[in-house]
Design an enzyme around this catalytic site. Structure first.
Site, PDB file in Angstrom:
ATOM      1  N   LYS A 128      29.440  65.577  10.337  1.00 37.55           N
ATOM      2  CA  LYS A 128      28.617  65.467  11.553  1.00 37.55           C
ATOM      3  C   LYS A 128      27.171  65.704  11.146  1.00 37.55           C
ATOM      4  O   LYS A 128      26.909  66.355  10.127  1.00 37.55           O
ATOM      5  CB  LYS A 128      29.045  66.523  12.571  1.00 37.55           C
ATOM      6  CG  LYS A 128      28.575  66.256  13.978  1.00 37.55           C
ATOM      7  CD  LYS A 128      29.466  65.276  14.719  1.00 37.55           C
ATOM      8  CE  LYS A 128      28.864  64.841  16.039  1.00 37.55           C
ATOM      9  NZ  LYS A 128      29.804  64.049  16.855  1.00 37.55           N
ATOM     10  N   ASP A 168      26.083  59.824  18.709  1.00 35.21           N
ATOM     11  CA  ASP A 168      26.540  60.960  19.523  1.00 35.21           C
ATOM     12  C   ASP A 168      25.449  61.135  20.577  1.00 35.21           C
ATOM     13  O   ASP A 168      24.693  60.179  20.844  1.00 35.21           O
ATOM     14  CB  ASP A 168      26.733  62.226  18.650  1.00 35.21           C
ATOM     15  CG  ASP A 168      27.458  63.361  19.380  1.00 35.21           C
ATOM     16  OD1 ASP A 168      28.688  63.342  19.427  1.00 35.21           O
ATOM     17  OD2 ASP A 168      26.787  64.264  19.922  1.00 35.21           O
TER      18      ASP A 168
HETATM   19  P1  NDP Z   1      24.824  60.334  25.539  1.00 38.08           P
HETATM   20  O1  NDP Z   1      23.562  60.775  24.935  1.00 38.08           O
HETATM   21  O2  NDP Z   1      25.083  58.878  25.701  1.00 38.08           O
HETATM   22  O3  NDP Z   1      25.020  60.982  26.981  1.00 38.08           O
HETATM   23  C1  NDP Z   1      25.036  62.363  27.150  1.00 38.08           C
HETATM   24  C2  NDP Z   1      25.102  62.670  28.633  1.00 38.08           C
HETATM   25  O4  NDP Z   1      25.317  64.060  28.806  1.00 38.08           O
HETATM   26  C3  NDP Z   1      23.822  62.330  29.350  1.00 38.08           C
HETATM   27  O5  NDP Z   1      24.093  61.983  30.690  1.00 38.08           O
HETATM   28  C4  NDP Z   1      23.063  63.648  29.276  1.00 38.08           C
HETATM   29  O6  NDP Z   1      22.071  63.826  30.283  1.00 38.08           O
HETATM   30  C5  NDP Z   1      24.190  64.629  29.471  1.00 38.08           C
HETATM   31  N1  NDP Z   1      23.832  65.910  28.846  1.00 38.08           N
HETATM   32  C6  NDP Z   1      23.449  66.137  27.571  1.00 38.08           C
HETATM   33  N2  NDP Z   1      23.178  67.432  27.354  1.00 38.08           N
HETATM   34  C7  NDP Z   1      23.431  68.035  28.531  1.00 38.08           C
HETATM   35  C8  NDP Z   1      23.339  69.367  28.966  1.00 38.08           C
HETATM   36  N3  NDP Z   1      22.928  70.352  28.144  1.00 38.08           N
HETATM   37  N4  NDP Z   1      23.690  69.641  30.244  1.00 38.08           N
HETATM   38  C9  NDP Z   1      24.103  68.648  31.079  1.00 38.08           C
HETATM   39  N5  NDP Z   1      24.192  67.354  30.725  1.00 38.08           N
HETATM   40  C10 NDP Z   1      23.859  67.062  29.474  1.00 38.08           C
HETATM   41  O7  NDP Z   1      25.990  61.014  24.673  1.00 38.08           O
HETATM   42  P2  NDP Z   1      27.514  60.618  24.546  1.00 38.08           P
HETATM   43  O8  NDP Z   1      28.009  60.077  25.832  1.00 38.08           O
HETATM   44  O9  NDP Z   1      27.665  59.816  23.326  1.00 38.08           O
HETATM   45  O10 NDP Z   1      28.179  62.029  24.239  1.00 38.08           O
HETATM   46  C11 NDP Z   1      28.630  62.900  25.282  1.00 38.08           C
HETATM   47  C12 NDP Z   1      29.643  63.876  24.723  1.00 38.08           C
HETATM   48  O11 NDP Z   1      30.753  63.164  24.153  1.00 38.08           O
HETATM   49  C13 NDP Z   1      29.128  64.780  23.583  1.00 38.08           C
HETATM   50  O12 NDP Z   1      29.772  66.032  23.671  1.00 38.08           O
HETATM   51  C14 NDP Z   1      29.599  64.054  22.339  1.00 38.08           C
HETATM   52  O13 NDP Z   1      29.711  64.917  21.229  1.00 38.08           O
HETATM   53  C15 NDP Z   1      30.961  63.572  22.802  1.00 38.08           C
HETATM   54  N6  NDP Z   1      31.517  62.459  22.051  1.00 38.08           N
HETATM   55  C16 NDP Z   1      30.844  61.284  21.924  1.00 38.08           C
HETATM   56  C17 NDP Z   1      31.406  60.245  21.222  1.00 38.08           C
HETATM   57  C18 NDP Z   1      30.770  58.898  21.160  1.00 38.08           C
HETATM   58  O14 NDP Z   1      31.433  57.963  20.669  1.00 38.08           O
HETATM   59  N7  NDP Z   1      29.545  58.721  21.623  1.00 38.08           N
HETATM   60  C19 NDP Z   1      32.699  60.394  20.528  1.00 38.08           C
HETATM   61  C20 NDP Z   1      33.369  61.650  20.797  1.00 38.08           C
HETATM   62  C21 NDP Z   1      32.770  62.646  21.511  1.00 38.08           C
HETATM   63  P3  NDP Z   1      20.512  63.519  29.947  1.00 38.08           P
HETATM   64  O15 NDP Z   1      20.406  62.014  29.952  1.00 38.08           O
HETATM   65  O16 NDP Z   1      19.768  64.194  31.031  1.00 38.08           O
HETATM   66  O17 NDP Z   1      20.248  64.121  28.602  1.00 38.08           O
END
Ligand code: NDP
Length: 448
Positions: A128, A168
């Protein structure tokens, strides 16, 4: 030393050797708490020190990322890559760009990734990376210059047969494009398998963008089916509105559910008529805007500041898809009180240890992250396969493989939970099934 004392001593060493790394400690604790029955049954894992090796990354790289903003000022961020375990294959795991990124966050994510990747059954080890860079509010030019600087150091540590990063939080198609472009300039040639999540026009896989969200729904669907239930007519709450959330919502709706709420880090939207997903895609994927904008065109919906209160909305199925520790004990208790039937962890470690306890004690179906969100990395591995073969599979072909992989992860987790005396506890099942594959691969390779 009893197994319990042994597992405690491994945990003690982790906390002493990695002080102030609360998230890493939490991920290790959740994992170790599942392992006693394995070590009772198979003492050779203790005798060969496999756990002591597993909790120590093979390598952790930390580096300076200097870049120049639009005002001409020099900025400095910190970059990381943890190469945690390569027993099964090249290190594989995403890059996170978010101000909260530090060694603890990267290590917890890398540690989880080892077992998640092992559960997919594909030949990928755990890694990671990321940076405390915040892409929010930056121009495309600033993001490009940052990505170019980041990969100018990282390139020497990665490669299609050694370590393959992906996206991510904060790293989507735009960032992967910039990283890939600069990697090619430095290395020459076209080593397309060095990064996954690439655009479809230059080596990306169809269905990669959808894979984590869709995969999470496929996993939850298996849990529901086992209880004679389904997504049909279920009310669903999804946190976040990024890559994972959007495609979890899309598939849930396709299977007959009504998604009534989603969020971003500022707050959440509640739309009792069902979230307008096309608008969310427009706001978040195209516009890089805030979810609060939703209510401007949908005045019947409400926007509430503060994202954690989203769990106050009654629902049948809750899908935390934003970030770590977004469901604490109080939120879990509230969800249970309001009748939640199933939780699918789209995000990594979104529930605290106390929250998981609340769900398990109340017989809520619980799909832990390392099983439920493994669809993204699984399709990333399929992207690597397509790159090696220099061909592209159709969306349907990739999606069908994804469904098979998610069913298989579910079945492995159920089987391990039953074999090791915790039937139905998929936290225990996923941890044990993931551990056994990696431990056996490590032991076969000697003291490495
Ligand atoms: P994105 O950046 O596309 O989206 C993240 C989302 O979560 C946004 O809506 C963001 O809001 C919100 N967010 C981030 N930080 C916070 C916080 N501290 N409090 C509340 N909301 C928050 O990321 P992903 O969708 O790719 O990833 C989301 C989760 O899924 C993570 O935990 C990641 O590790 C996990 N994941 C992702 C994978 C992937 O393929 N992308 C695979 C497996 C797991 P804002 O826009 O305001 O920042």
């Amino acid at each position: 030393m009893s197994v319990e004392q042994y597992l405690n001593s491994v945990y003690e060493t982790v906390t002493q050797r990695n002080p102030h790394e609360a998230e890493f400690h939490q991920a290790v604790k959740e994992f170790l708490d599942s392992l006693a029955p394995v070590f009772d049954k198979y003492p050779h894992y203790q005798e060969t020190g496999v756990l002591e090796r597993l909790v120590e990354p093979e390598r952790l790289v930390s580096f300076r990322v200097p870049w120049v903003n639009d005002a001409g000022q020099v900025q400095v961020n910190r970059g990381f890559r943890v190469q945690f375990n390569s027993a099964i294959g090249p290190y594989k795991g995403g890059l996170r760009f978010h101000p909260s990124v530090n060694a603890s966050i990267i290590k917890f994510l890398g540690f989880e990734q080892i077992f998640k990747n092992s559960l997919t059954g594909l030949p990928i080890g755990g890694g990671k990376g990321g940076s405390d860079f915040d892409p929010k509010g930056k121009s495309d030019g600033e993001v490009m210059r940052f990505c170019q600087s980041f990969i100018t150091e990282l390139y020497r540590h990665i490669g299609q047969d050694t370590d393959v990063p992906a996206g991510d939080i904060g790293v989507g198609g735009r960032e992967i494009g910039f990283l890939f472009g600069q990697y090619k300039r430095i290395r020459g040639g076209n080593e397309s398998g060095v990064l996954t999540g690439k655009g479809i026009g230059y080596g990306g896989s169809l269905a990669r963008k959808e894979a984590t969200g869709y995969g999470c729904i496929y996993f939850v669907n298996e849990m529901l089916k086992a209880r004679g239930d389904s997504f049909g007519d279920a009310t669903v709450v999804v946190s976040g509105s990024g890559n994972v959330s959007i495609y979890a919502m899309e598939k849930a709706v396709e299977l007959g559910a009504k998604v009534v709420a989603c969020s971003d880090s500022g707050g959440y939207v509640h739309d009792p008529n069902g979230i307008d997903l096309e608008l969310v895609k427009q706001l978040k994927e195209v516009g890089r805007s805030r979810i609060s904008e939703y209510v401007k065109t949908h005045p019947h919906a409400t926007y509430t500041e503060g994202s954690t209160r989203i769990w106050e909305i009654p629902c049948d199925i809750a899908l935390p898809c934003a970030t770590q520790n977004e469901i604490d004990e109080a939120s879990a208790a509230l969800l249970v009180k309001n009748g939640v039937k199933a939780i699918g962890e789209g995000a990594n470690m979104p529930s605290t240890l106390e929250a998981i306890d609340v769900f398990l004690k109340n017989d809520v179906l619980f799909g832990p992250a390392k099983a439920a969100n493994a669809g993204g990395v699984a399709v990333s591995a399929l992207e690597m396969s397509q790159n090696s073969m220099r061909l592209s599979w159709t969306f349907e072909e990739v999606d069908s493989r994804l469904q098979d992989i998610m069913k298989n992860i579910y079945q492995q987790s159920v089987k391990a939970s039953e074999e090791f005396g915790a039937p139905g506890n998929l936290v225990v099942g996923a941890n044990i099934a993931g551990f056994l594959n990696v431990a056996d691969a490590m032991l076969a390779q000697g003291v490495v």
